[in-house]
Design a protein around this motif. Structure first.
Motif, PDB file in Angstrom:
ATOM      1  N   GLU A   1     -25.602 -25.614 -18.659  1.00  0.00           N
ATOM      2  CA  GLU A   1     -25.667 -24.158 -18.526  1.00  0.00           C
ATOM      3  C   GLU A   1     -25.465 -23.798 -17.060  1.00  0.00           C
ATOM      4  OE1 GLU A   1     -28.768 -20.466 -19.391  1.00  0.00           O
ATOM      5  OE2 GLU A   1     -29.109 -22.452 -20.289  1.00  0.00           O
ATOM      6  N   MET A   2     -24.476 -22.962 -16.796  1.00  0.00           N
ATOM      7  CA  MET A   2     -24.155 -22.596 -15.412  1.00  0.00           C
ATOM      8  C   MET A   2     -24.154 -21.086 -15.254  1.00  0.00           C
ATOM      9  SD  MET A   2     -21.239 -25.288 -14.086  1.00  0.00           S
ATOM     10  CE  MET A   2     -20.077 -25.117 -15.446  1.00  0.00           C
ATOM     11  N   PRO A   3     -24.403 -20.614 -14.042  1.00  0.00           N
ATOM     12  CA  PRO A   3     -24.363 -19.170 -13.793  1.00  0.00           C
ATOM     13  C   PRO A   3     -22.978 -18.589 -14.080  1.00  0.00           C
ATOM     14  CG  PRO A   3     -25.362 -20.343 -11.946  1.00  0.00           C
ATOM     15  CD  PRO A   3     -24.756 -21.378 -12.834  1.00  0.00           C
ATOM     16  N   SER A   4     -22.948 -17.318 -14.394  1.00  0.00           N
ATOM     17  CA  SER A   4     -21.670 -16.648 -14.700  1.00  0.00           C
ATOM     18  C   SER A   4     -20.745 -16.616 -13.487  1.00  0.00           C
ATOM     19  CB  SER A   4     -21.935 -15.224 -15.188  1.00  0.00           C
ATOM     20  OG  SER A   4     -22.603 -14.461 -14.183  1.00  0.00           O
ATOM     21  N   GLN A   5     -21.308 -16.830 -12.303  1.00  0.00           N
ATOM     22  CA  GLN A   5     -20.479 -16.820 -11.094  1.00  0.00           C
ATOM     23  C   GLN A   5     -19.511 -17.998 -11.041  1.00  0.00           C
ATOM     24  OE1 GLN A   5     -23.727 -16.218 -11.183  1.00  0.00           O
ATOM     25  NE2 GLN A   5     -24.191 -14.382 -10.007  1.00  0.00           N
ATOM     26  N   VAL A   6     -19.777 -19.050 -11.805  1.00  0.00           N
ATOM     27  CA  VAL A   6     -18.824 -20.170 -11.882  1.00  0.00           C
ATOM     28  C   VAL A   6     -17.711 -19.757 -12.826  1.00  0.00           C
ATOM     29  CG1 VAL A   6     -18.477 -22.583 -12.522  1.00  0.00           C
ATOM     30  CG2 VAL A   6     -20.616 -21.879 -11.411  1.00  0.00           C
ATOM     31  N   LYS A   7     -16.525 -19.568 -12.285  1.00  0.00           N
ATOM     32  CA  LYS A   7     -15.432 -18.975 -13.055  1.00  0.00           C
ATOM     33  C   LYS A   7     -14.495 -19.988 -13.699  1.00  0.00           C
ATOM     34  CE  LYS A   7     -16.844 -14.875 -11.923  1.00  0.00           C
ATOM     35  NZ  LYS A   7     -17.533 -14.038 -12.928  1.00  0.00           N
ATOM     36  N   CYS A   8     -14.274 -21.127 -13.032  1.00  0.00           N
ATOM     37  CA  CYS A   8     -13.326 -22.090 -13.572  1.00  0.00           C
ATOM     38  C   CYS A   8     -13.496 -23.441 -12.885  1.00  0.00           C
ATOM     39  CB  CYS A   8     -11.886 -21.595 -13.430  1.00  0.00           C
ATOM     40  SG  CYS A   8     -11.389 -21.248 -11.719  1.00  0.00           S
ATOM     41  N   ILE A   9     -12.794 -24.442 -13.429  1.00  0.00           N
ATOM     42  CA  ILE A   9     -12.950 -25.834 -12.987  1.00  0.00           C
ATOM     43  C   ILE A   9     -11.570 -26.460 -12.822  1.00  0.00           C
ATOM     44  CG2 ILE A   9     -13.895 -28.108 -13.612  1.00  0.00           C
ATOM     45  CD1 ILE A   9     -15.878 -26.564 -15.457  1.00  0.00           C
ATOM     46  N   ILE A  10     -11.417 -27.270 -11.783  1.00  0.00           N
ATOM     47  CA  ILE A  10     -10.195 -28.069 -11.603  1.00  0.00           C
ATOM     48  C   ILE A  10     -10.619 -29.515 -11.425  1.00  0.00           C
ATOM     49  CG2 ILE A  10      -8.123 -28.454 -10.218  1.00  0.00           C
ATOM     50  CD1 ILE A  10      -8.318 -25.548  -9.280  1.00  0.00           C
ATOM     51  N   ALA A  11     -10.135 -30.392 -12.303  1.00  0.00           N
ATOM     52  CA  ALA A  11     -10.517 -31.810 -12.277  1.00  0.00           C
ATOM     53  C   ALA A  11      -9.260 -32.663 -12.115  1.00  0.00           C
ATOM     54  CB  ALA A  11     -11.245 -32.183 -13.566  1.00  0.00           C
ATOM     55  N   ASP A  12      -9.185 -33.366 -11.007  1.00  0.00           N
ATOM     56  CA  ASP A  12      -8.044 -34.230 -10.695  1.00  0.00           C
ATOM     57  C   ASP A  12      -8.445 -35.682 -10.948  1.00  0.00           C
ATOM     58  OD1 ASP A  12      -6.027 -35.758  -9.460  1.00  0.00           O
ATOM     59  OD2 ASP A  12      -5.701 -34.273  -7.879  1.00  0.00           O
ATOM     60  N   CYS A  13      -7.803 -36.305 -11.889  1.00  0.00           N
ATOM     61  CA  CYS A  13      -7.924 -37.734 -12.252  1.00  0.00           C
ATOM     62  C   CYS A  13      -9.361 -38.194 -12.509  1.00  0.00           C
ATOM     63  CB  CYS A  13      -7.227 -38.641 -11.251  1.00  0.00           C
ATOM     64  SG  CYS A  13      -7.798 -38.616  -9.541  1.00  0.00           S
ATOM     65  N   GLY A  14     -10.137 -37.381 -13.215  1.00  0.00           N
ATOM     66  CA  GLY A  14     -11.491 -37.783 -13.595  1.00  0.00           C
ATOM     67  C   GLY A  14     -11.472 -38.696 -14.813  1.00  0.00           C
ATOM     68  N   TYR A  15     -12.418 -39.642 -14.878  1.00  0.00           N
ATOM     69  CA  TYR A  15     -12.470 -40.571 -16.011  1.00  0.00           C
ATOM     70  C   TYR A  15     -13.162 -39.934 -17.215  1.00  0.00           C
ATOM     71  CZ  TYR A  15     -16.581 -41.481 -13.058  1.00  0.00           C
ATOM     72  OH  TYR A  15     -17.666 -41.351 -12.231  1.00  0.00           O
ATOM     73  N   SER A  16     -12.935 -40.536 -18.391  1.00  0.00           N
ATOM     74  CA  SER A  16     -13.524 -40.012 -19.624  1.00  0.00           C
ATOM     75  C   SER A  16     -14.993 -40.399 -19.745  1.00  0.00           C
ATOM     76  CB  SER A  16     -12.739 -40.502 -20.847  1.00  0.00           C
ATOM     77  OG  SER A  16     -12.653 -41.917 -20.841  1.00  0.00           O
ATOM     78  N   ASP A  17     -15.323 -41.650 -19.494  1.00  0.00           N
ATOM     79  CA  ASP A  17     -16.723 -42.066 -19.382  1.00  0.00           C
ATOM     80  C   ASP A  17     -16.792 -43.369 -18.601  1.00  0.00           C
ATOM     81  OD1 ASP A  17     -17.109 -44.464 -21.209  1.00  0.00           O
ATOM     82  OD2 ASP A  17     -16.415 -43.019 -22.688  1.00  0.00           O
ATOM     83  N   ILE A  18     -17.923 -43.609 -17.968  1.00  0.00           N
ATOM     84  CA  ILE A  18     -18.010 -44.722 -17.023  1.00  0.00           C
ATOM     85  C   ILE A  18     -18.091 -46.061 -17.731  1.00  0.00           C
ATOM     86  CG2 ILE A  18     -20.510 -44.801 -16.689  1.00  0.00           C
ATOM     87  CD1 ILE A  18     -17.700 -45.129 -14.034  1.00  0.00           C
ATOM     88  N   ASP A  19     -18.605 -46.093 -18.956  1.00  0.00           N
ATOM     89  CA  ASP A  19     -18.651 -47.339 -19.712  1.00  0.00           C
ATOM     90  C   ASP A  19     -17.229 -47.853 -19.951  1.00  0.00           C
ATOM     91  OD1 ASP A  19     -20.614 -49.075 -21.569  1.00  0.00           O
ATOM     92  OD2 ASP A  19     -18.732 -48.758 -22.641  1.00  0.00           O
ATOM     93  N   ASP A  20     -16.341 -46.965 -20.410  1.00  0.00           N
ATOM     94  CA  ASP A  20     -14.949 -47.353 -20.635  1.00  0.00           C
ATOM     95  C   ASP A  20     -14.235 -47.655 -19.325  1.00  0.00           C
ATOM     96  OD1 ASP A  20     -15.226 -47.120 -23.349  1.00  0.00           O
ATOM     97  OD2 ASP A  20     -14.258 -45.162 -23.493  1.00  0.00           O
TER      98      ASP A  20
END
Length: 313
Positions: free
Chosen positions: A181-200
């Motif tokens: 849950e984040m405040p409404s002030q967070v408008k959008c996200i940009i993710a460059d080359c993030g992994y799906s999960d650390i186990d994999d």
């Protein structure tokens, strides 16, 4: 190379219980323990060294501020704040990669600064000037970054417009934030080359780098981490968090990324429930998308932001 050879040599002893404990402990320290300084970049990005240090020099010349979370130095987190040249409600929080720090994101800081944003560059747990003995790969960091969001709102006001941006481990960090849950002030996200999960991711790198199977080492490492940090590796999942996300998100990934394979981008993209876009950058390796063509990178980022961020001053 010596550490890689050492891990490979531990594969045979891992067939015994004692050997497994020894091997898992060594791998855990290799992957999770903080390092005293930022390691050298990969060979394929050495050609960008002059550009990189020019960005770092730019950052050092800015009128920056140091921000802190937690008064107790044993738990203190540190961030560098670069105010916009003209007063604005726009701000970006930039999450750095594995074994990096806020300074290593100077190129992205300059890009956003030139676009008129206030910029916050945190050092994640066990990185840079922040406290912490072990790296959490974004899982516990997501809560720290939510506190940085609150800090920005307190300082910039309720009309703040905040962008979350991250690369590699930082990309996964902002992806994992998306499920909270984040405040409404967070408008959008940009993710460059993030992994799906650390186990994999850990299983993939163990096989690719050291030619070792997932079992029994990864479950043993997960158990060690549960004892020391309170969570198992299966919990550290961008995919699971993105399934709860409703905010707009822009995924960027290098076409030739062999560190975080492009298949992980597809998993993350499929998972998110909000407005979404993706850009697979031709010929780019891991975290190279910006460096191949900074102007094109800025153009794509600006086009995305213009859909969700207003421009009041």
């Amino acid at each position: 190379m010596k550490k890689a050879k050492r891990i490979t040599e531990l594969a045979v002893p891992a067939l015994t219980v004692t050997g497994l404990i020894t091997s898992a402990e060594y791998l855990y320290r290799y992957a999770f323990k903080r390092v005293p300084e930022v390691p050298p970049t990969s060979a394929d990005k050495q050609k960008y060294a002059d550009q990189y240090y020019a960005y770092v020099d730019w950052l050092h010349q800015q009128p920056t501020q140091e921000w802190y979370l937690n008064e107790d130095t044993a738990y203190q987190l540190v961030a560098t704040y670069v105010p916009a040249e003209q007063a604005t409600t726009k701000a970006v929080i930039i999450a750095h990669g594995y074994k990096g720090n806020g300074e290593t994101m100077a190129n992205y800081a300059k890009m956003f600064h030139e676009m008129g944003y206030n910029v916050l560059l945190p050092d994640s747990r066990a990185h840079g000037h922040s406290a912490g003995k072990y790296i959490t790969f974004g899982w516990l960091d997501r809560f720290d970054y939510l506190r940085w969001v609150d800090d920005l709102i307190k300082r910039l006001g309720q009309h703040s417009q905040i962008v979350l941006f991250g690369v590699s481990m930082g990309g996964a960090t902002v992806e994992m934030m998306s499920g909270e849950e984040m405040p409404s002030q967070v408008k959008c996200i940009i993710a460059d080359c993030g992994y799906s999960d650390i186990d994999d991711e850990l299983s993939y790198l163990l096989k690719r780098t050291f030619h070792l199977p997932k079992y029994p080492l990864v479950p043993a490492v997960s158990f060690i981490n549960w004892r020391r940090q309170g969570f198992r590796l299966k919990q550290v999942s961008s995919v699971k968090q993105l399934r709860k996300n409703k905010r707009p998100i822009f995924f960027i990934h290098g076409e030739k990324d062999v560190y975080v394979p492009t298949a992980m981008l597809n998993d993350n993209y499929a998972a998110t429930q909000g407005p979404k876009e993706k850009w697979i950058v031709p010929d780019a390796s891991h975290a190279e998308s910006f460096w191949i063509d900074p102007a094109a990178y800025r153009t794509h980022v600006a086009a995305f932001l213009n859909r969700y961020i207003e421009n009041p001053s």
